[in-house]
Design a protein around this motif. Sequence first.
Motif, PDB file in Angstrom:
ATOM      1  N   GLU A  13       6.125  25.554 -40.454  1.00 60.65           N
ATOM      2  CA  GLU A  13       7.598  25.751 -40.078  1.00 60.65           C
ATOM      3  C   GLU A  13       7.688  24.368 -39.014  1.00 60.65           C
ATOM      4  O   GLU A  13       6.930  24.265 -38.415  1.00 60.65           O
ATOM      5  CB  GLU A  13       7.924  27.178 -39.735  1.00 60.65           C
ATOM      6  CG  GLU A  13       7.209  27.596 -38.555  1.00 60.65           C
ATOM      7  CD  GLU A  13       7.548  28.914 -38.173  1.00 60.65           C
ATOM      8  OE1 GLU A  13       7.279  29.273 -36.849  1.00 60.65           O
ATOM      9  OE2 GLU A  13       8.322  29.554 -38.858  1.00 60.65           O
ATOM     10  N   ASP A  14       8.938  24.190 -38.875  1.00 57.61           N
ATOM     11  CA  ASP A  14       9.268  23.134 -37.833  1.00 57.61           C
ATOM     12  C   ASP A  14       9.446  24.096 -36.569  1.00 57.61           C
ATOM     13  O   ASP A  14       9.801  25.345 -36.561  1.00 57.61           O
ATOM     14  CB  ASP A  14      10.775  22.626 -38.067  1.00 57.61           C
ATOM     15  CG  ASP A  14      10.508  21.681 -39.261  1.00 57.61           C
ATOM     16  OD1 ASP A  14       9.845  20.894 -39.402  1.00 57.61           O
ATOM     17  OD2 ASP A  14      11.622  21.753 -40.055  1.00 57.61           O
ATOM     18  N   ARG A  15       9.087  23.619 -35.191  1.00 56.33           N
ATOM     19  CA  ARG A  15       9.408  24.272 -34.220  1.00 56.33           C
ATOM     20  C   ARG A  15      10.659  23.338 -33.438  1.00 56.33           C
ATOM     21  O   ARG A  15      10.472  22.153 -33.081  1.00 56.33           O
ATOM     22  CB  ARG A  15       7.993  24.049 -33.075  1.00 56.33           C
ATOM     23  CG  ARG A  15       8.291  24.707 -31.849  1.00 56.33           C
ATOM     24  CD  ARG A  15       6.930  24.860 -31.375  1.00 56.33           C
ATOM     25  NE  ARG A  15       6.279  26.014 -31.485  1.00 56.33           N
ATOM     26  CZ  ARG A  15       4.803  25.975 -32.044  1.00 56.33           C
ATOM     27  NH1 ARG A  15       4.006  25.141 -31.543  1.00 56.33           N
ATOM     28  NH2 ARG A  15       4.254  27.285 -32.244  1.00 56.33           N
ATOM     29  N   LEU A  16      11.726  24.059 -33.201  1.00 50.89           N
ATOM     30  CA  LEU A  16      12.840  23.537 -32.886  1.00 50.89           C
ATOM     31  C   LEU A  16      13.259  24.080 -31.550  1.00 50.89           C
ATOM     32  O   LEU A  16      12.458  24.661 -30.893  1.00 50.89           O
ATOM     33  CB  LEU A  16      14.060  24.127 -33.720  1.00 50.89           C
ATOM     34  CG  LEU A  16      13.720  23.991 -35.297  1.00 50.89           C
ATOM     35  CD1 LEU A  16      14.787  24.763 -35.943  1.00 50.89           C
ATOM     36  CD2 LEU A  16      13.949  22.478 -35.811  1.00 50.89           C
ATOM     37  N   PRO A  17      14.332  23.179 -30.886  1.00 46.06           N
ATOM     38  CA  PRO A  17      14.759  23.794 -29.458  1.00 46.06           C
ATOM     39  C   PRO A  17      15.133  25.195 -29.581  1.00 46.06           C
ATOM     40  O   PRO A  17      15.945  25.547 -30.503  1.00 46.06           O
ATOM     41  CB  PRO A  17      15.734  22.673 -29.281  1.00 46.06           C
ATOM     42  CG  PRO A  17      15.817  21.660 -30.087  1.00 46.06           C
ATOM     43  CD  PRO A  17      15.223  22.261 -31.545  1.00 46.06           C
ATOM     44  N   PRO A  18      14.668  25.967 -28.454  1.00 47.13           N
ATOM     45  CA  PRO A  18      14.063  25.555 -27.416  1.00 47.13           C
ATOM     46  C   PRO A  18      12.535  25.751 -27.585  1.00 47.13           C
ATOM     47  O   PRO A  18      11.641  25.713 -26.570  1.00 47.13           O
ATOM     48  CB  PRO A  18      14.769  26.589 -26.204  1.00 47.13           C
ATOM     49  CG  PRO A  18      14.870  27.572 -26.852  1.00 47.13           C
ATOM     50  CD  PRO A  18      15.159  27.319 -28.412  1.00 47.13           C
ATOM     51  N   ALA A  19      12.007  26.148 -28.609  1.00 46.56           N
ATOM     52  CA  ALA A  19      10.524  26.468 -28.767  1.00 46.56           C
ATOM     53  C   ALA A  19       9.607  25.223 -28.706  1.00 46.56           C
ATOM     54  O   ALA A  19       8.523  25.305 -28.134  1.00 46.56           O
ATOM     55  CB  ALA A  19      10.386  27.175 -30.141  1.00 46.56           C
ATOM     56  N   ALA A  20      10.211  24.103 -29.157  1.00 47.10           N
ATOM     57  CA  ALA A  20       9.238  23.047 -28.739  1.00 47.10           C
ATOM     58  C   ALA A  20       9.277  22.788 -27.271  1.00 47.10           C
ATOM     59  O   ALA A  20       7.913  22.356 -26.942  1.00 47.10           O
ATOM     60  CB  ALA A  20       9.908  21.844 -29.564  1.00 47.10           C
ATOM     61  N   ALA A  21      10.173  22.859 -26.611  1.00 50.69           N
ATOM     62  CA  ALA A  21      10.138  22.826 -25.266  1.00 50.69           C
ATOM     63  C   ALA A  21       9.115  23.847 -24.542  1.00 50.69           C
ATOM     64  O   ALA A  21       8.131  23.412 -23.615  1.00 50.69           O
ATOM     65  CB  ALA A  21      11.275  22.850 -24.539  1.00 50.69           C
ATOM     66  N   ALA A  22       9.048  25.062 -25.041  1.00 48.34           N
ATOM     67  CA  ALA A  22       8.411  26.244 -24.448  1.00 48.34           C
ATOM     68  C   ALA A  22       6.900  25.819 -24.906  1.00 48.34           C
ATOM     69  O   ALA A  22       5.969  26.043 -24.331  1.00 48.34           O
ATOM     70  CB  ALA A  22       8.682  27.373 -25.216  1.00 48.34           C
ATOM     71  N   ALA A  23       6.583  25.060 -26.219  1.00 43.78           N
ATOM     72  CA  ALA A  23       5.335  24.854 -26.379  1.00 43.78           C
ATOM     73  C   ALA A  23       4.686  23.908 -25.634  1.00 43.78           C
ATOM     74  O   ALA A  23       3.526  23.913 -25.327  1.00 43.78           O
ATOM     75  CB  ALA A  23       5.120  24.216 -27.981  1.00 43.78           C
ATOM     76  N   ALA A  24       5.540  22.843 -25.148  1.00 46.30           N
ATOM     77  CA  ALA A  24       5.023  22.040 -24.298  1.00 46.30           C
ATOM     78  C   ALA A  24       4.730  22.239 -22.964  1.00 46.30           C
ATOM     79  O   ALA A  24       3.752  21.986 -22.231  1.00 46.30           O
ATOM     80  CB  ALA A  24       6.057  20.623 -24.147  1.00 46.30           C
ATOM     81  N   GLN A  25       5.587  23.391 -22.538  1.00 48.88           N
ATOM     82  CA  GLN A  25       5.317  23.928 -21.193  1.00 48.88           C
ATOM     83  C   GLN A  25       3.888  24.862 -21.204  1.00 48.88           C
ATOM     84  O   GLN A  25       3.254  24.634 -20.441  1.00 48.88           O
ATOM     85  CB  GLN A  25       6.448  24.874 -20.940  1.00 48.88           C
ATOM     86  CG  GLN A  25       6.321  25.775 -19.720  1.00 48.88           C
ATOM     87  CD  GLN A  25       7.663  26.767 -19.692  1.00 48.88           C
ATOM     88  OE1 GLN A  25       8.734  26.428 -19.880  1.00 48.88           O
ATOM     89  NE2 GLN A  25       7.327  27.926 -18.995  1.00 48.88           N
ATOM     90  N   VAL A  26       3.727  25.576 -22.401  1.00 45.63           N
ATOM     91  CA  VAL A  26       2.535  26.410 -22.342  1.00 45.63           C
ATOM     92  C   VAL A  26       1.340  25.446 -22.439  1.00 45.63           C
ATOM     93  O   VAL A  26       0.251  25.505 -21.542  1.00 45.63           O
ATOM     94  CB  VAL A  26       2.659  27.254 -23.579  1.00 45.63           C
ATOM     95  CG1 VAL A  26       1.324  27.961 -23.732  1.00 45.63           C
ATOM     96  CG2 VAL A  26       3.691  28.278 -23.398  1.00 45.63           C
ATOM     97  N   THR A  27       1.393  24.347 -23.357  1.00 40.42           N
ATOM     98  CA  THR A  27       0.321  23.432 -23.306  1.00 40.42           C
ATOM     99  C   THR A  27      -0.121  22.836 -22.028  1.00 40.42           C
ATOM    100  O   THR A  27      -1.125  22.912 -21.559  1.00 40.42           O
ATOM    101  CB  THR A  27       0.374  22.420 -24.330  1.00 40.42           C
ATOM    102  OG1 THR A  27       0.790  23.034 -25.443  1.00 40.42           O
ATOM    103  CG2 THR A  27      -0.468  21.431 -24.357  1.00 40.42           C
ATOM    104  N   ARG A  28       0.903  22.399 -21.280  1.00 42.15           N
ATOM    105  CA  ARG A  28       0.758  21.692 -19.944  1.00 42.15           C
ATOM    106  C   ARG A  28       0.146  22.974 -18.894  1.00 42.15           C
ATOM    107  O   ARG A  28      -0.703  22.330 -18.232  1.00 42.15           O
ATOM    108  CB  ARG A  28       2.070  21.160 -19.472  1.00 42.15           C
ATOM    109  CG  ARG A  28       2.073  20.440 -18.022  1.00 42.15           C
ATOM    110  CD  ARG A  28       3.244  19.728 -18.064  1.00 42.15           C
ATOM    111  NE  ARG A  28       4.395  20.598 -17.979  1.00 42.15           N
ATOM    112  CZ  ARG A  28       5.410  20.593 -18.928  1.00 42.15           C
ATOM    113  NH1 ARG A  28       5.327  19.770 -19.901  1.00 42.15           N
ATOM    114  NH2 ARG A  28       6.578  21.298 -18.757  1.00 42.15           N
ATOM    115  N   ALA A  29       0.881  23.951 -18.878  1.00 37.23           N
ATOM    116  CA  ALA A  29       0.385  25.103 -17.966  1.00 37.23           C
ATOM    117  C   ALA A  29      -1.084  25.345 -18.110  1.00 37.23           C
ATOM    118  O   ALA A  29      -1.954  25.466 -17.268  1.00 37.23           O
ATOM    119  CB  ALA A  29       1.118  26.188 -17.866  1.00 37.23           C
TER     120      ALA A  29
END
Length: 374
Positions: A13-29
């Motif tokens: 599946e595609d990861r759409l807004p805001p899930a894509a932003a949450a994925a980046a946030q989790v990865t960065r943390a």
Amino acid sequence: METDRDLLPEGLEDRLPPAAAAAAQVTRAVLDVLGLHGYDRVQPPMIEFERSLASRMAGIRARKMFRFVDPASLRTLALRSDMTPQLGRIASTSLAGTARPLRLCYAGPVVTIKGDGLDPTRERLQLGAELIGNDNLAAASEIVAVAIEALSAAGAKDLTVDFTMPDLVDLLSANALPLDGDKCEPVRRELDAKDAGGLVAAGGDAYLPLLSAIGPFYAAIEKLAAFDASGALASRIAALRVIAARLGGKARLTLDPSERHGFEYQSWFGFTIYADGLPGLLGRGGSYTINSNSAARADEPAIGFSLYPDALIDALAASEPARDALFLPLGHDTDHAARLRAIGWRTVAALGDGCDAKALGCTHRLEDGEAVKL
């Protein structure tokens, strides 16, 4: 007429807004925490030769991987289903001469041919860390503590760590509770299934007390110690007690000493991480051996963890309040807009007379140099 050209395959599946932003946030943390603990990031490719991926650790199942022939080399390639073997390859080749213990971390997607159980998902985000060159008590304690810290920093709440001993049957059957060679696998299977009747039928009567040494850590470890009359598990039990004490109440602790599901290549120690309110597991880790695949270099002990934060990402995306956005009309002062972005405003610039601020998700409009709420 083709009507399904834009459908995605099952389990993707595609990861759409805001899930894509949450994925980046989790990865960065997660990566920020790992970096602060001395873990250096590597980025292996999505595709490798199947032989390399399948041979780096015992228990890796090539049948879980998408495989195809490389038109350039005419050798079989595979899409990675787990990044840990790739780090094993890097440690044994490019970083073979680097001082040990070697601390590495990673982030990226992994893909399997089919989902796990009732979960049809075939592509997942995998984040993790590997401590290579040592799998002693200090390394195990560090790995579990860092995994908990990383998940907490990413937004996970009320974590539970479930400890296991993946090679428990091998250890006990070698001496303390002997089993014929053909009975080991059925006994492992029935212990995994928590099936007392099946365990007896498989010839594992002596292993029945293990089914009661499950649950809250301190009560279960006492039952396991009482079961271990021969002392075969004494060092493992002592190690788990030390690891639990070092966690200092940062997570709930449970024990399931005979759990094997998902621990295909782990050895003396394993753990799974869960979070209240999130389905499935958030992470899994433990000790293992990296096969050097070289007569000139010895196999290497390692310990690490992999996090699968997709459920956490979905929960964070669902709970994240909508961000303020400032609409910039045609002819706005671009220098002023840049200053607003520098102090944290998210701006959306008009590109024509037909741009509608509300339709574009804006909460404010720039008027006379001020942000006016819509």
